[in-house]
Design a protein around this motif. Structure first.
Motif, PDB file in Angstrom:
ATOM      1  N   PHE A 378       0.832  -1.203   0.000  1.00  0.00           N
ATOM      2  CA  PHE A 378       0.000   0.000   0.000  1.00  0.00           C
ATOM      3  C   PHE A 378       0.865   1.251   0.000  1.00  0.00           C
ATOM      4  O   PHE A 378       1.998   1.261   0.494  1.00  0.00           O
ATOM      5  N   THR A 379       0.313   2.335  -0.554  1.00  0.00           N
ATOM      6  CA  THR A 379       1.058   3.583  -0.703  1.00  0.00           C
ATOM      7  C   THR A 379       1.456   4.192   0.627  1.00  0.00           C
ATOM      8  O   THR A 379       2.354   5.045   0.669  1.00  0.00           O
ATOM      9  N   ALA A 380       0.839   3.751   1.713  1.00  0.00           N
ATOM     10  CA  ALA A 380       1.225   4.263   3.036  1.00  0.00           C
ATOM     11  C   ALA A 380       2.696   4.007   3.347  1.00  0.00           C
ATOM     12  O   ALA A 380       3.277   4.631   4.227  1.00  0.00           O
ATOM     13  N   ARG A 381       3.311   3.106   2.588  1.00  0.00           N
ATOM     14  CA  ARG A 381       4.743   2.862   2.770  1.00  0.00           C
ATOM     15  C   ARG A 381       5.590   4.031   2.308  1.00  0.00           C
ATOM     16  O   ARG A 381       6.786   4.103   2.630  1.00  0.00           O
ATOM     17  N   ALA A 382       4.982   4.942   1.515  1.00  0.00           N
ATOM     18  CA  ALA A 382       5.765   5.980   0.832  1.00  0.00           C
ATOM     19  C   ALA A 382       6.625   6.812   1.771  1.00  0.00           C
ATOM     20  O   ALA A 382       7.710   7.243   1.393  1.00  0.00           O
ATOM     21  N   ASN A 383       6.147   7.056   2.972  1.00  0.00           N
ATOM     22  CA  ASN A 383       6.918   7.935   3.844  1.00  0.00           C
ATOM     23  C   ASN A 383       7.372   7.272   5.126  1.00  0.00           C
ATOM     24  O   ASN A 383       7.613   7.922   6.139  1.00  0.00           O
ATOM     25  N   ARG A 384       7.544   5.942   5.052  1.00  0.00           N
ATOM     26  CA  ARG A 384       8.088   5.217   6.210  1.00  0.00           C
ATOM     27  C   ARG A 384       9.547   4.890   5.957  1.00  0.00           C
ATOM     28  O   ARG A 384       9.894   4.309   4.922  1.00  0.00           O
ATOM     29  N   ILE A 385      10.403   5.246   6.912  1.00  0.00           N
ATOM     30  CA  ILE A 385      11.821   4.892   6.822  1.00  0.00           C
ATOM     31  C   ILE A 385      11.927   3.369   6.778  1.00  0.00           C
ATOM     32  O   ILE A 385      11.247   2.666   7.526  1.00  0.00           O
ATOM     33  N   GLY A 386      12.741   2.868   5.882  1.00  0.00           N
ATOM     34  CA  GLY A 386      12.973   1.421   5.832  1.00  0.00           C
ATOM     35  C   GLY A 386      11.998   0.662   4.960  1.00  0.00           C
ATOM     36  O   GLY A 386      12.079  -0.553   4.842  1.00  0.00           O
ATOM     37  N   PHE A 387      11.060   1.382   4.330  1.00  0.00           N
ATOM     38  CA  PHE A 387      10.096   0.742   3.419  1.00  0.00           C
ATOM     39  C   PHE A 387      10.216   1.306   2.019  1.00  0.00           C
ATOM     40  O   PHE A 387       9.335   1.221   1.227  1.00  0.00           O
TER      41      PHE A 387
END
Lengths: 387, 111
Positions: A378-387
């Motif tokens: 899912f696009t929610a990964r876009a702003n997670r460090i390490g994803f």
């Protein structure tokens, strides 16, 4: 006459207005591993909205998202790297960057996409806008010997941490000057098979296959080198066969504890992140492959390798026990939570479906047809460090 | 004269035995064959690639296997290779089925 012309003009203007504006924050994609295809999905409506063919060998595939959440970068097994526009639902750029690849990451500033390769062993950095090759860092660990790279993760400072399977090292490459990367090397342990960074980007952990334990590098104090944690968790006991390697992406910290898959034991290891000491073990119904926390950390969902991949165990982190045992379908390969965790999407490869569960009630609230689905991103990964 | 005949007979017997191990493998029935094909592509494929071109584990295409001893490959599947990520698959199949799999891998594995 004037009325007629003004009506005609407004009709023409309406036709040229273009598609309705929408955001990308609730979108995602499902990998269809046997068909070289991805299905784009909307997690608010729980519906697919497009299918895109032509992505080559996706029998293993991994995805990261652009900083603006608009583009997906799909890393395929055959070395394909495909940039997909999630709004226009089409491929905007595609390169074949290696012979055998396992995944990739995106930099802190969103400008560089890095692929981790088995063949040729090493990493390659690309311009995120154009996919132009910027630099290559071979994973040479002995003269003429190149290692498969595993566990690549972005960390602050436009750095990437990763591990070398044959080389037994953790490396950190700094892409601050994208065309002139600088790499530091740290001996780690026997056969690192995957890695992850903690949500704050501080620690890189590499799970070891060839020995019990995990190699840990403090990226804030790398000069201290990598050290081993959890070294004795299987000591003296016969290891069970491992039919699929655990995947460390997707773990999380919940109430100061980390949950990790054991290797060769049907257990989830619980680790105190202040001391990195084992504080518990939770028996589960198979060799864990993914151990993934719901975004709030209250639940940890666990899926398994063959022959137990029809099962999913859900750990309640408050009690520290398995609270629910599910048999959602056949061949549950991957699990992905909606951004704030009210639903989890499970791929059931052998049922050709993705199943959507309510994480509070454990009831199935939807399903999406997909051909041999595997990864869900899912696009929610876009702003997670390490994803 | 007698001893060279004996040597020749023993040689012939030994090659015949090796040949027989491969040529007299009973093929599993069609349903089981489909299950085994699926097991190899989907589960062995986790490490060897669904297209058998390799991943964490080596490629298993005919070109990769042709120099390798048949019985050794069967034993690798059935018993695994301790000290490496290759596990034993004996809980999923018989030794004869492992042999059938090797035969198929060496001649071009079905889809």
């Amino acid at each position: 006459m004037r009325l007629f012309f003004s009506l005609l003009l407004s009709l023409l203007l309406a036709a040229c207005a273009g598609p309705q504006l929408r955001g990308t924050g609730d979108l995602g994609l499902i990998i269809e591993r046997a068909s070289g295809r991805v299905t784009l999905v909307d997690t608010s409506t729980r519906q697919p909205y497009a299918r895109i063919d032509g992505l080559g060998d996706l029998s293993h595939a991994s995805v990261v998202y652009s900083r603006d959440g608009r583009y997906a970068f799909v890393f395929g097994r055959d070395g394909g790297l495909t940039k997909i526009d999630m709004l226009e639902a089409k491929i905007v750029k595609r390169v074949m960057q290696s012979g055998n690849a396992i995944g990739g990451s995106i930099s802190q500033n969103g400008r560089i996409v890095v692929a981790q390769n088995y063949t040729p062993g090493g990493i390659k950095a690309f311009d995120a806008a154009t996919l132009e090759l910027l630099a290559e860092v071979p994973a040479e660990y002995a003269p003429g010997r190149f290692s498969k790279v595993v566990g690549l993760a972005d960390s602050p400072g436009n750095k990437f941490a990763y591990a070398l399977f044959e080389g037994g090292e953790i490396r950190v490459t700094d892409f601050s000057d994208p065309k002139r990367p600088k790499t530091d090397r740290y001996p780690a342990g026997n056969q690192p098979y995957d890695g992850l960074v903690t949500p704050d980007g501080r620690y890189f952990l590499a799970g070891l296959f060839g020995e019990d334990g995990v190699a840990l590098l403090d990226l804030w104090q790398p000069e201290k080198g990598a050290r081993k944690i959890l070294e004795n968790y299987g000591k003296g006991q016969e290891k069970l066969p491992v039919f699929k390697m655990p995947h460390l992406r997707g773990w999380s910290v919940a109430q100061g504890k980390a949950y990790l898959p054991a290797i060769g034991r049907h257990e989830v290891l619980v680790v105190d992140v202040a001391t990195w000491k084992e504080v518990g073990r939770i028996p589960v119904r198979g060799q864990p492959v993914f151990v993934m926390a719901r975004p709030d950390g209250r639940q940890v969902w666990v899926n398994f390798a063959v022959p137990d991949y029809g099962k999913v165990d859900v750990i309640d982190t408050l009690s520290g026990k398995v609270a629910k045992q599910l048999e959602p379908g056949r061949g549950i390969l991957h699990m992905e939570f909606t951004p704030r965790g009210e639903n989890v999407w499970l791929s059931a490869r052998d049922d050709n479906k993705v199943l959507i569960y309510d994480t509070a009630t454990f009831t199935r609230v939807g399903e999406i047809a997909a051909d041999s689905p595997s990864g869900i991103f899912f696009t929610a990964r876009a702003n997670r460090i390490g994803f | 004269m007698l001893s060279s005949r004996l040597v020749f007979a023993l040689f012939w017997a030994s090659t015949a035995t090796a040949g027989n191990a491969q040529s007299t493998i009973a093929a599993p029935d069609t349903v089981r064959q489909k299950e085994l094909v699926r097991l190899v592509r989907q589960d062995c494929g986790s490490c060897h690639g669904m297209t058998l071109q390799g991943g964490l584990g080596p490629a298993l295409l005919p070109a990769n296997l042709q120099e390798k001893p048949f019985e050794g490959l069967v034993a690798t599947i059935y018993y695994g290779r301790p000290g490496t990520p290759m596990p034993p698959w004996k809980q999923f199949m018989s030794e004869a089925e492992a042999a059938w799999i090797v035969q198929q891998l060496m001649s071009g594995f079905p889809q």
